[in-house]
Design a protein around this motif. Structure first.
Motif, PDB file in Angstrom:
ATOM      1  N   GLU A  70       0.850  -1.191   0.000  1.00  0.00           N
ATOM      2  CA  GLU A  70       0.000   0.000   0.000  1.00  0.00           C
ATOM      3  C   GLU A  70       0.887   1.242   0.000  1.00  0.00           C
ATOM      4  O   GLU A  70       2.055   1.193   0.373  1.00  0.00           O
ATOM      5  CB  GLU A  70      -0.919   0.001   1.226  1.00  0.00           C
ATOM      6  CG  GLU A  70      -1.937  -1.125   1.246  1.00  0.00           C
ATOM      7  CD  GLU A  70      -2.931  -1.049   0.099  1.00  0.00           C
ATOM      8  OE1 GLU A  70      -3.259   0.091  -0.313  1.00  0.00           O
ATOM      9  OE2 GLU A  70      -3.365  -2.099  -0.384  1.00  0.00           O
ATOM     10  N   TYR A  71       0.339   2.371  -0.412  1.00  0.00           N
ATOM     11  CA  TYR A  71       1.127   3.589  -0.553  1.00  0.00           C
ATOM     12  C   TYR A  71       1.875   3.920   0.742  1.00  0.00           C
ATOM     13  O   TYR A  71       1.278   4.025   1.824  1.00  0.00           O
ATOM     14  CB  TYR A  71       0.222   4.770  -0.933  1.00  0.00           C
ATOM     15  CG  TYR A  71       0.931   6.104  -0.872  1.00  0.00           C
ATOM     16  CD1 TYR A  71       1.824   6.463  -1.871  1.00  0.00           C
ATOM     17  CD2 TYR A  71       0.746   6.964   0.199  1.00  0.00           C
ATOM     18  CE1 TYR A  71       2.503   7.676  -1.815  1.00  0.00           C
ATOM     19  CE2 TYR A  71       1.418   8.177   0.277  1.00  0.00           C
ATOM     20  CZ  TYR A  71       2.295   8.523  -0.732  1.00  0.00           C
ATOM     21  OH  TYR A  71       2.976   9.720  -0.666  1.00  0.00           O
ATOM     22  N   ALA A  72       3.223   4.041   0.606  1.00  0.00           N
ATOM     23  CA  ALA A  72       4.110   4.469   1.696  1.00  0.00           C
ATOM     24  C   ALA A  72       4.058   3.561   2.921  1.00  0.00           C
ATOM     25  O   ALA A  72       4.437   3.964   4.013  1.00  0.00           O
ATOM     26  CB  ALA A  72       3.809   5.915   2.101  1.00  0.00           C
ATOM     27  N   GLN A  73       3.623   2.315   2.727  1.00  0.00           N
ATOM     28  CA  GLN A  73       3.534   1.372   3.856  1.00  0.00           C
ATOM     29  C   GLN A  73       4.698   0.374   3.855  1.00  0.00           C
ATOM     30  O   GLN A  73       4.584  -0.723   4.358  1.00  0.00           O
ATOM     31  CB  GLN A  73       2.203   0.618   3.786  1.00  0.00           C
ATOM     32  CG  GLN A  73       0.983   1.483   3.981  1.00  0.00           C
ATOM     33  CD  GLN A  73       0.930   2.089   5.371  1.00  0.00           C
ATOM     34  OE1 GLN A  73       0.874   1.378   6.368  1.00  0.00           O
ATOM     35  NE2 GLN A  73       0.970   3.413   5.433  1.00  0.00           N
ATOM     36  N   TYR A  74       5.820   0.797   3.307  1.00  0.00           N
ATOM     37  CA  TYR A  74       6.965  -0.113   3.197  1.00  0.00           C
ATOM     38  C   TYR A  74       7.438  -0.588   4.569  1.00  0.00           C
ATOM     39  O   TYR A  74       7.822  -1.752   4.724  1.00  0.00           O
ATOM     40  CB  TYR A  74       8.116   0.573   2.450  1.00  0.00           C
ATOM     41  CG  TYR A  74       8.724   1.749   3.173  1.00  0.00           C
ATOM     42  CD1 TYR A  74       9.877   1.598   3.935  1.00  0.00           C
ATOM     43  CD2 TYR A  74       8.150   3.017   3.096  1.00  0.00           C
ATOM     44  CE1 TYR A  74      10.429   2.674   4.615  1.00  0.00           C
ATOM     45  CE2 TYR A  74       8.686   4.086   3.760  1.00  0.00           C
ATOM     46  CZ  TYR A  74       9.831   3.918   4.521  1.00  0.00           C
ATOM     47  OH  TYR A  74      10.365   4.987   5.189  1.00  0.00           O
ATOM     48  N   PHE A  75       7.417   0.290   5.569  1.00  0.00           N
ATOM     49  CA  PHE A  75       7.881  -0.093   6.902  1.00  0.00           C
ATOM     50  C   PHE A  75       6.890  -1.040   7.572  1.00  0.00           C
ATOM     51  O   PHE A  75       7.261  -2.123   8.039  1.00  0.00           O
ATOM     52  CB  PHE A  75       8.089   1.154   7.768  1.00  0.00           C
ATOM     53  CG  PHE A  75       8.622   0.849   9.145  1.00  0.00           C
ATOM     54  CD1 PHE A  75       9.981   0.675   9.352  1.00  0.00           C
ATOM     55  CD2 PHE A  75       7.758   0.726  10.233  1.00  0.00           C
ATOM     56  CE1 PHE A  75      10.475   0.391  10.623  1.00  0.00           C
ATOM     57  CE2 PHE A  75       8.234   0.440  11.497  1.00  0.00           C
ATOM     58  CZ  PHE A  75       9.598   0.272  11.692  1.00  0.00           C
ATOM     59  N   GLU A  76       5.625  -0.643   7.596  1.00  0.00           N
ATOM     60  CA  GLU A  76       4.614  -1.428   8.287  1.00  0.00           C
ATOM     61  C   GLU A  76       4.462  -2.821   7.675  1.00  0.00           C
ATOM     62  O   GLU A  76       4.385  -3.831   8.394  1.00  0.00           O
ATOM     63  CB  GLU A  76       3.272  -0.697   8.259  1.00  0.00           C
ATOM     64  CG  GLU A  76       3.217   0.573   9.102  1.00  0.00           C
ATOM     65  CD  GLU A  76       3.853   1.778   8.409  1.00  0.00           C
ATOM     66  OE1 GLU A  76       3.859   2.870   9.009  1.00  0.00           O
ATOM     67  OE2 GLU A  76       4.350   1.625   7.275  1.00  0.00           O
ATOM     68  N   SER A 135       6.618  -4.496   6.065  1.00  0.00           N
ATOM     69  CA  SER A 135       7.839  -5.282   6.233  1.00  0.00           C
ATOM     70  C   SER A 135       8.005  -5.788   7.655  1.00  0.00           C
ATOM     71  O   SER A 135       8.486  -6.906   7.881  1.00  0.00           O
ATOM     72  CB  SER A 135       9.072  -4.443   5.856  1.00  0.00           C
ATOM     73  OG  SER A 135       9.029  -4.045   4.511  1.00  0.00           O
ATOM     74  N   ILE A 136       7.592  -4.979   8.624  1.00  0.00           N
ATOM     75  CA  ILE A 136       7.831  -5.294  10.036  1.00  0.00           C
ATOM     76  C   ILE A 136       6.739  -6.162  10.642  1.00  0.00           C
ATOM     77  O   ILE A 136       7.016  -7.126  11.373  1.00  0.00           O
ATOM     78  CB  ILE A 136       7.952  -3.983  10.856  1.00  0.00           C
ATOM     79  CG1 ILE A 136       9.209  -3.223  10.440  1.00  0.00           C
ATOM     80  CG2 ILE A 136       7.966  -4.277  12.350  1.00  0.00           C
ATOM     81  CD1 ILE A 136      10.500  -3.940  10.772  1.00  0.00           C
ATOM     82  N   SER A 148      15.812   1.858  11.805  1.00  0.00           N
ATOM     83  CA  SER A 148      14.540   1.558  11.129  1.00  0.00           C
ATOM     84  C   SER A 148      14.768   0.626   9.947  1.00  0.00           C
ATOM     85  O   SER A 148      14.035  -0.352   9.756  1.00  0.00           O
ATOM     86  CB  SER A 148      13.874   2.855  10.657  1.00  0.00           C
ATOM     87  OG  SER A 148      13.491   3.669  11.750  1.00  0.00           O
ATOM     88  N   TYR A 149      15.790   0.929   9.153  1.00  0.00           N
ATOM     89  CA  TYR A 149      16.065   0.068   7.995  1.00  0.00           C
ATOM     90  C   TYR A 149      16.612  -1.287   8.419  1.00  0.00           C
ATOM     91  O   TYR A 149      16.290  -2.310   7.790  1.00  0.00           O
ATOM     92  CB  TYR A 149      17.003   0.782   7.019  1.00  0.00           C
ATOM     93  CG  TYR A 149      16.271   1.789   6.166  1.00  0.00           C
ATOM     94  CD1 TYR A 149      15.552   1.392   5.038  1.00  0.00           C
ATOM     95  CD2 TYR A 149      16.245   3.139   6.513  1.00  0.00           C
ATOM     96  CE1 TYR A 149      14.858   2.312   4.270  1.00  0.00           C
ATOM     97  CE2 TYR A 149      15.544   4.065   5.755  1.00  0.00           C
ATOM     98  CZ  TYR A 149      14.843   3.638   4.629  1.00  0.00           C
ATOM     99  OH  TYR A 149      14.137   4.542   3.876  1.00  0.00           O
ATOM    100  N   CYS A 150      17.398  -1.313   9.471  1.00  0.00           N
ATOM    101  CA  CYS A 150      17.878  -2.614   9.978  1.00  0.00           C
ATOM    102  C   CYS A 150      16.712  -3.484  10.424  1.00  0.00           C
ATOM    103  O   CYS A 150      16.716  -4.706  10.208  1.00  0.00           O
ATOM    104  CB  CYS A 150      18.862  -2.408  11.127  1.00  0.00           C
ATOM    105  SG  CYS A 150      20.500  -1.878  10.601  1.00  0.00           S
ATOM    106  N   ARG A 151      15.717  -2.870  11.049  1.00  0.00           N
ATOM    107  CA  ARG A 151      14.525  -3.633  11.448  1.00  0.00           C
ATOM    108  C   ARG A 151      13.804  -4.198  10.232  1.00  0.00           C
ATOM    109  O   ARG A 151      13.346  -5.340  10.239  1.00  0.00           O
ATOM    110  CB  ARG A 151      13.578  -2.741  12.254  1.00  0.00           C
ATOM    111  CG  ARG A 151      14.031  -2.419  13.673  1.00  0.00           C
ATOM    112  CD  ARG A 151      12.977  -1.612  14.400  1.00  0.00           C
ATOM    113  NE  ARG A 151      11.751  -2.393  14.591  1.00  0.00           N
ATOM    114  CZ  ARG A 151      10.596  -1.870  15.003  1.00  0.00           C
ATOM    115  NH1 ARG A 151      10.506  -0.568  15.228  1.00  0.00           N
ATOM    116  NH2 ARG A 151       9.534  -2.642  15.177  1.00  0.00           N
TER     117      ARG A 151
END
Length: 590
Positions: free
Chosen positions: A65-71, A73-74, A120-123
């Motif tokens: 989803e738009y801009a949900q790359y962190f959520e 992935s985690i 954040s990126y390591c997570r």
């Protein structure tokens, strides 16, 4: 679709291009690619798709989803789990930085902001590596188009440019430490395109495109180059014309004293720059060959010029004669034992380029034009030889193939092939998988196509997992050396144990550079010894046909297995009973 890219044409005609490319697919490689977007990804996906189709790769995409790359992935992501990605691409840019330094920030405050971004990126990487065990492509960061601090922006801690530089250095270090993390260098790419062309403010404000249409075309090309390398589709051998390519002028007419190479003229400098670039390719593993319409003796004298960077000893194969060049390219393949799809052919003559393209479509033939000053750019920007990793074996590849040329010349002295094999004084090291060779093993599984019974691909994490499950797998590697040198690690066998007494051979492969030397029988003997030691009484072998592996279609028959299932594209084989060793030539160290 090739360099130089016409971004406007590709954007305008991409649907038509896609339709045409789909119609041209022939036994494509199908791959599942997940794109975790920090901004709008629809256009990027459509562009990556056509570049991959152009490489005969059929992609299937997942978009976050738009801009949900962190959520995505985690946290738990059932859709992505169900998708089962082969590769995950994290599409972030400088617009995704959560907190740039402010003018009033102290050094500890800036360090904390940097730590927040890196952690954040390591997570993200940790979570994706643990859950999906597949390659991860990560953008580094492009520079912002505006600099409130001017030139100080790159020097002071509070500068955005300085902040991004430190993040990019961290990403580079992380990619060296995490073997499944590959960096898409948009910092370089945005510089190549030009920041004013790379970022379109109106596209960002209106549609949240973090990169302009022009930039997206170049990025899609870059991502396709990395993906092709991950999937084992990079080229291996650069084949060079001589006259007006390696030097200016015609060696047969001008003689060695009058060809242009070196600092005396602008043309000579450009040819020398090309040779320096080619030597750099060779030093990191690209195999070199010559294909020229020339007298052989005269052609060789060109490389004795004092300003020539390239020497005769740099080439694994040298074809200078008056045969059609596409025929010489086939001879080169036969001599150093690679397929035509591993070749890139460089020639200043458009007619010769066209003839090679017509007769050998799988050969890379860049339309380099006539200006020697641009030749390097055509080779470099097309990404023919893109490496995702550099191993010791990679850097010695040219040496390995040069050894094959020596072996071919030596073989001509023998009328009996078996006597020739014995005279090579071959010795092999065969052992179960070792962490020392895990990267090379994973690389072989993704690059070997000819002598590969199933063409199954395995990631480094999957190789490590099998190594840790010793009771469930029998996994062997083989190294081979002879009187002409060391061939390195060249064979891999992966067997999966079921019901305690059955072994299913999921993978059997060998590098093409040691074909027809009996190494497969040495590997079979070692495998069967382990089978007996583990009280396994039934071994199943599998053959799955691919466009390039028909040479091993009957390998299990030659091993003494019995075919129990067969259709047009696959077969299943079984071995039961007593086994007698078949290798009589190679001295094996277990």
């Amino acid at each position: 679709m090739n360099y130089p890219l016409d971004a406007a044409h590709i954007i305008k005609k991409r649907q038509k291009i896609k339709k045409e490319l789909i119609g041209e697919l022939a036994n494509p490689l199908t791959k599942r690619i997940a794109i975790m977007g920090g901004s709008t990804t629809n256009e990027l996906v459509s562009l990556i798709e056509i570049f991959l189709l152009h490489a005969n790769i059929q992609p299937i995409f997942y978009q976050s989803e738009y801009a949900q790359y962190f959520e995505e992935s985690i946290f738990d992501n059932p859709k992505l789990k169900e998708f089962k990605p082969d590769v995950i691409y994290i599409y972030t840019t400088s617009v995704n930085i959560k907190g740039f330094p402010r003018i009033s920030d102290t050094s500890p405050m800036i360090e904390e902001k940097l730590r927040f971004e890196t952690e954040s990126y390591c997570r993200i990487w940790d979570s994706l590596e643990k859950e999906y065990q597949c390659p991860i492509i990560q953008n580094n960061f492009d520079y912002p188009i505006n600099r409130p601090l001017g030139n100080l922006d790159c020097c002071l801690e509070i500068g955005k440019t300085n902040f991004l530089l430190n993040l990019n250095l961290f990403f580079a270090k992380a990619s060296r430490e995490r073997r499944n993390l590959f960096i898409s260098d948009i910092n370089y790419l945005s510089s190549f395109v030009g920041l004013r062309e790379w970022f379109d403010k109106n596209l960002w404000y209106s549609y949240k495109y973090a990169i302009s249409y022009t930039g997206l075309v170049h990025l899609a090309k870059n991502i396709s180059i990395i993906l092709k390398s991950i999937f084992g589709k990079s080229k291996k051998c650069l084949v060079l014309d001589l006259d007006n390519t390696c030097w200016g002028g015609v060696i047969g007419d001008d003689g060695i004293d009058n060809i242009q190479i070196g600092n005396e003229t602008a043309v000579g400098q450009a040819h020398q720059a090309l040779q320096k670039y080619i030597i750099e390719l060779k030093e990191r593993g690209v195999v070199l060959a010559v294909c020229s319409k020339n007298d052989d003796n005269m052609a060789r004298t060109g490389f004795s010029h004092p300003d020539s960077v390239l020497k005769i000893s740099d080439f694994a194969s040298f074809k200078a004669n008056w045969k059609p060049k596409h025929e010489n390219l086939v001879d080169i393949c036969n001599e150093i034992k690679i397929l035509p799809d591993a070749l890139v052919f460089i020639d200043d003559n458009p007619m010769e380029r066209d003839l090679v393209s017509q007769h050998l479509e799988e050969v890379g033939v860049p339309d380099i034009g006539h200006d020697i000053a641009n030749f390097v750019e055509f080779i470099d920007r097309e990404g023919y030889f893109e490496p995702v990793q550099l191993s010791h074996d990679d850097m010695k590849r040219s040496e390995y193939y040069q050894g094959n040329s020596q072996r071919n010349n030596y073989q001509a002295e023998f009328s009996d092939y078996n006597e020739y094999l014995v005279s090579l004084q071959m010795e092999s090291e065969i052992a179960t998988f070792s962490p020392l060779y895990a990267e090379r093993i994973a690389q072989l599984t993704n690059k070997t196509n000819q002598f590969n019974l199933t063409t199954k691909r395995f990631t480094l994490d999957e190789i490590k997992r099998m190594m840790s499950l010793n009771s469930e797998y029998i996994c062997l590697y083989g190294k081979l050396r002879d009187k002409f040198g060391d061939n390195g690690l060249i064979s891999v066998v992966i067997g999966r144990i079921e019901k305690q007494n059955e072994l299913h051979l999921d993978l059997w492969l060998m590098s093409c550079r040691v074909i027809k030397r009996g190494m497969e029988f040495a590997m079979l003997d070692a495998l069967m010894k382990l089978v007996a030691n583990r009280n396994i009484d039934t071994v199943y072998g599998y053959y799955i046909e691919s466009p390039n592996n028909t040479m091993v279609k009957n390998l299990y028959r030659d091993f003494g297995f019995t075919c129990i299932e067969k259709n047009d594209s696959a077969s299943k084989w079984i071995f039961e009973g007593d086994y007698k060793n078949k290798n009589k030539i190679i001295k094996v160290h277990l």
